[in-house]
Every structure is written in structure tokens, then in C-alpha cells.
Design an enzyme around this catalytic site. Structure first.
Site, short mmCIF file in Angstrom:
data_model
loop_
_atom_site.label_atom_id
_atom_site.label_comp_id
_atom_site.label_asym_id
_atom_site.label_seq_id
_atom_site.Cartn_x
_atom_site.Cartn_y
_atom_site.Cartn_z
N ILE A 48 -7.08 -4.38 7.27
CA ILE A 48 -6.53 -5.53 6.46
C ILE A 48 -7.10 -5.30 4.90
O ILE A 48 -6.82 -5.96 5.12
CB ILE A 48 -7.26 -7.20 7.28
CG1 ILE A 48 -6.59 -6.58 8.66
CG2 ILE A 48 -7.77 -8.05 6.59
CD1 ILE A 48 -5.16 -7.54 8.52
N SER A 49 -8.05 -4.69 5.19
CA SER A 49 -8.21 -4.31 3.59
C SER A 49 -9.16 -5.44 3.14
O SER A 49 -8.36 -5.86 1.51
CB SER A 49 -8.27 -3.32 2.96
OG SER A 49 -7.50 -2.17 3.48
N ASP A 82 0.96 -1.55 -0.16
CA ASP A 82 -0.44 0.10 0.08
C ASP A 82 0.65 0.90 0.06
O ASP A 82 2.14 1.12 0.43
CB ASP A 82 -1.02 0.33 1.70
CG ASP A 82 -2.01 1.15 1.09
OD1 ASP A 82 -2.26 1.65 0.28
OD2 ASP A 82 -2.47 1.31 2.20
N GLU A 109 -12.80 -4.45 -4.01
CA GLU A 109 -12.97 -3.05 -3.81
C GLU A 109 -12.16 -2.12 -5.01
O GLU A 109 -12.50 -0.72 -4.79
CB GLU A 109 -13.13 -2.63 -2.34
CG GLU A 109 -13.77 -3.46 -1.41
CD GLU A 109 -13.54 -5.05 -1.14
OE1 GLU A 109 -12.39 -5.67 -2.16
OE2 GLU A 109 -14.70 -6.08 -0.83
N ASN A 110 -11.05 -2.16 -4.71
CA ASN A 110 -10.11 -0.98 -5.78
C ASN A 110 -11.04 -0.66 -7.11
O ASN A 110 -10.25 0.09 -8.00
CB ASN A 110 -8.64 -2.18 -6.43
CG ASN A 110 -8.05 -1.63 -5.06
OD1 ASN A 110 -6.57 -2.82 -4.26
ND2 ASN A 110 -7.96 -1.00 -4.20
C1 IPE Z 1 -5.18 -2.79 0.12
O1 IPE Z 1 -5.23 -1.68 0.02
C2 IPE Z 1 -5.60 -3.75 -1.49
C3 IPE Z 1 -4.03 -3.73 -2.38
C4 IPE Z 1 -3.11 -3.57 -1.33
C5 IPE Z 1 -4.47 -4.33 -3.43
P1 IPE Z 1 -5.99 -0.52 -0.30
O2 IPE Z 1 -5.68 0.74 -0.70
O3 IPE Z 1 -7.28 -0.63 -1.85
O4 IPE Z 1 -6.55 -0.12 1.68
P2 IPE Z 1 -7.62 0.01 1.85
O5 IPE Z 1 -8.53 1.58 1.02
O6 IPE Z 1 -6.79 1.73 2.24
O7 IPE Z 1 -8.15 -0.03 2.57
C1 IPE Z 2 -1.60 0.62 -3.26
O1 IPE Z 2 -1.43 1.85 -3.66
C2 IPE Z 2 -2.35 -0.48 -4.83
C3 IPE Z 2 -3.03 -0.46 -5.06
C4 IPE Z 2 -4.39 -0.71 -3.77
C5 IPE Z 2 -3.80 -0.63 -5.77
P1 IPE Z 2 -2.52 2.99 -3.20
O2 IPE Z 2 -2.60 2.99 -5.06
O3 IPE Z 2 -3.83 2.05 -2.44
O4 IPE Z 2 -2.09 4.60 -2.52
P2 IPE Z 2 -2.02 4.97 -1.90
O5 IPE Z 2 -3.15 4.08 -0.72
O6 IPE Z 2 -3.42 5.39 -1.63
O7 IPE Z 2 -1.13 5.88 -1.07
MG MG Z 3 -4.28 2.13 -0.15
#
Ligand code: IPE
Ligand code: IPE
Ligand code: MG
Length: 254
Positions: free
Chosen positions: A209-210, A38, A85-86
Site C-alpha cells: 500500500i506504500s 507504480d 517517502e519519495n
Molecule cells: C508508491 O510507489 C508511491 C507512488 C506511486 C507515488 P513507490 O515506488 O514509492 O512505493 P514503494 O517504495 O515501492 O513501496
Molecule cells: C512510480 O514509479 C512513480 C513514483 C513513485 C513517483 P517508480 O518511480 O516508483 O518506478 P519503479 O517502482 O522504480 O519501477
Molecule cells: Mg515504485
């Protein structure tokens, strides 16, 4: 003694990394490390870059982590690359993330061969574009006889869905719900045949934990670092393992 490719790559360690490496007890390694990668967006924001550049800049972190785990002798590594959820993110970002995954898979075929990695994708692959599914198949076909570290990549993954899908599969296979136990259910999860993660690493400081491997991490040790994922290097991996080795795992006992 002949030098293995991983021993070669260890020669490139900084003095600090080499010192951390030497402190690790090689007899007490986590069998399975799972990582919530993350912080790519925040890494980019700090530099006034686009979020997309943040994702692109994360490839060295993935490489160092895979190499570092292979070199240490970790048997299973799971990287959380994309959650169900992404998809809530703007289509331009999700599209780039999928394109990057494809590019990564193609580039990493060499590393897969070099380290005889057993690549497995966990998540709803059938929902991904036909192009990615084809690239994934190329990787699977190329590693069917491999014997090295099991490298799980969680793409379009949801821990809740993993459990639900496992339960539905067990029912469809005619398993009597009354006889289903925690042990007999495990083969129906995406990580069938693999030990539960001993250590979960999350970068960028978030204490959550997401929706990652919910069943499997019931007793995992959790290590959170403020380091943003694109900055994660071998030294961070070694620090996580050293911290893990100093923990007293009780599993509900004393
Ligand atoms: C968790 O990161 C998912 C991945 C690393 C793929 P997110 O950035 O999606 O999690 P939240 O939204 O902060 O919980
Ligand atoms: C993790 O980085 C990558 C994925 C979840 C795919 P993020 O894109 O969530 O980065 P932040 O949390 O916005 O900094
Ligand atoms: Mg993130």
C-alpha cells in the site's frame, strides 16, 4: 443524440477495449477509484532509458485513465503521484518529478475545462515550492464552479500523516476526544466529503500500500496488475472494473 466529447474519445478504442467496455455493468460502478501509479523506473530500465524518461512516458497513462474514468461515469478518482517517502530519491529525480507535475497541471487545464473536473490536491502542499503552489492555485481557481468528476491528486502525501493531521485539526477545532467517532472523524481527513475508495489499483505487481490513504481503504477492493504504469491503458482500467464487479464485498458480514 448529440455526441459528447467522451463518446467521441470512445470511438478510438481498440476492438478489445470496446468489448471490455461493453461488458461493464454501468449500474454497479465503483464510486471512487484510487490508483498507485507504480513502475515508471522499471519501465525505463527495461528499455535502457533513464528513470526520468520513464516518468515522462507516464503522461499518456494518466490521460487515458482520466478520460476513461470520466467516460465510464466514475465520480471520484485519486491518483498517487508522489509520497512523502519519495523525497528519499536523488534530487535530480525528485526535481524532475516536480517539474513534470507542473507541466502536467498546465497542459491538463484544457482537460479540466473540457470535463468540468473538480481537481483537488491531497498532501502537504504547503511544503512544495512556491511555483507548484501557484500552479495548483491556478487549477483550483479555474475549477471552483466545475461539476464533473472529482479528481484528487496525491502529492507529497502520507496516509499516516493524513490521519495524524486530521486528529490534530479535530483537537484544534475543540472536538471532545471522548465524543470523536469514526464517522465524526472523517471530515477531518484530506478526502472529507468523498466516499472511501471502492477499488484500489496498483500497477507493476507490488503487493503493498506504500502509505496510501490508510484510513480510507479499510474495505477497498484491491486489484494489482503486473503492467508497468507507462503501459497502463483504458483496457487495463476496464479489466480492473470488471474484476471489481465480480467480487463479493462483505464488509465483515457474510
Ligand atoms: C508508491 O510507489 C508511491 C507512488 C506511486 C507515488 P513507490 O515506488 O514509492 O512505493 P514503494 O517504495 O515501492 O513501496
Ligand atoms: C512510480 O514509479 C512513480 C513514483 C513513485 C513517483 P517508480 O518511480 O516508483 O518506478 P519503479 O517502482 O522504480 O519501477
Ligand atoms: Mg515504485
Amino acid at each position: 443524440m448529440s455526441q459528447t466529447p467522451t463518446a467521441e474519445s470512445r470511438l478510438a478504442l481498440t476492438d478489445e477495449e470496446a468489448s471490455l467496455y461493453s461488458q461493464i455493468d454501468k449500474q454497479n460502478l465503483p464510486k471512487h477509484i484510487a490508483i498507485i501509479m507504480d513502475g515508471n523506473g522499471r519501465w525505463a530500465k527495461k528499455r535502457d532509458f533513464s528513470r526520468i524518461k520513464g516518468h515522462k512516458s507516464a503522461i499518456p497513462a494518466v490521460r487515458q485513465t482520466v478520460e476513461g474514468c470520466v467516460d465510464l461515469g466514475i465520480e471520484h478518482l485519486t491518483l498517487y503521484a508522489f509520497s512523502t517517502e519519495n523525497w528519499k530519491r536523488p534530487p535530480q529525480e525528485t526535481g524532475t518529478l516536480m517539474a513534470l507535475l507542473r507541466q502536467f497541471l498546465r497542459l491538463e487545464l484544457k482537460a479540466v475545462r473540457k470535463h468540468s473536473l473538480r481537481v483537488k490536491v491531497i498532501g502537504a502542499i504547503h511544503e512544495l515550492s512556491p511555483g507548484i503552489q501557484k500552479d495548483l492555485k491556478t487549477v483550483f481557481d479555474g475549477c471552483s464552479k466545475n461539476t464533473g468528476m472529482c479528481f484528487n491528486i496525491a502529492i507529497n502525501y502520507s496516509g499516516r500523516m493524513d490521519i495524524l493531521h486530521g486528529f490534530k485539526t479535530a483537537m484544534a477545532a475543540g472536538v471532545d476526544p471522548e465524543s470523536l467517532t469514526e464517522q465524526s472523524f472523517k471530515p477531518f481527513l484530506s478526502t472529507a466529503g468523498q466516499p472511501d475508495p471502492d477499488l484500489v489499483i496498483r500497477t507493476s505487481g507490488e503487493m503493498r500500500i506504500s502509505n496510501f490513504l490508510l484510513w480510507q481503504i479499510a474495505y477497498s477492493e484491491i486489484w494489482v496488475t503486473p503492467t508497468l504504469w507507462p503501459d497502463f491503458r483504458r483496457g487495463d482500467l476496464y479489466r480492473a472494473v470488471l474484476d471489481y464487479q465480480a467480487r463479493h464485498r462483505r464488509f465483515g458480514g457474510i
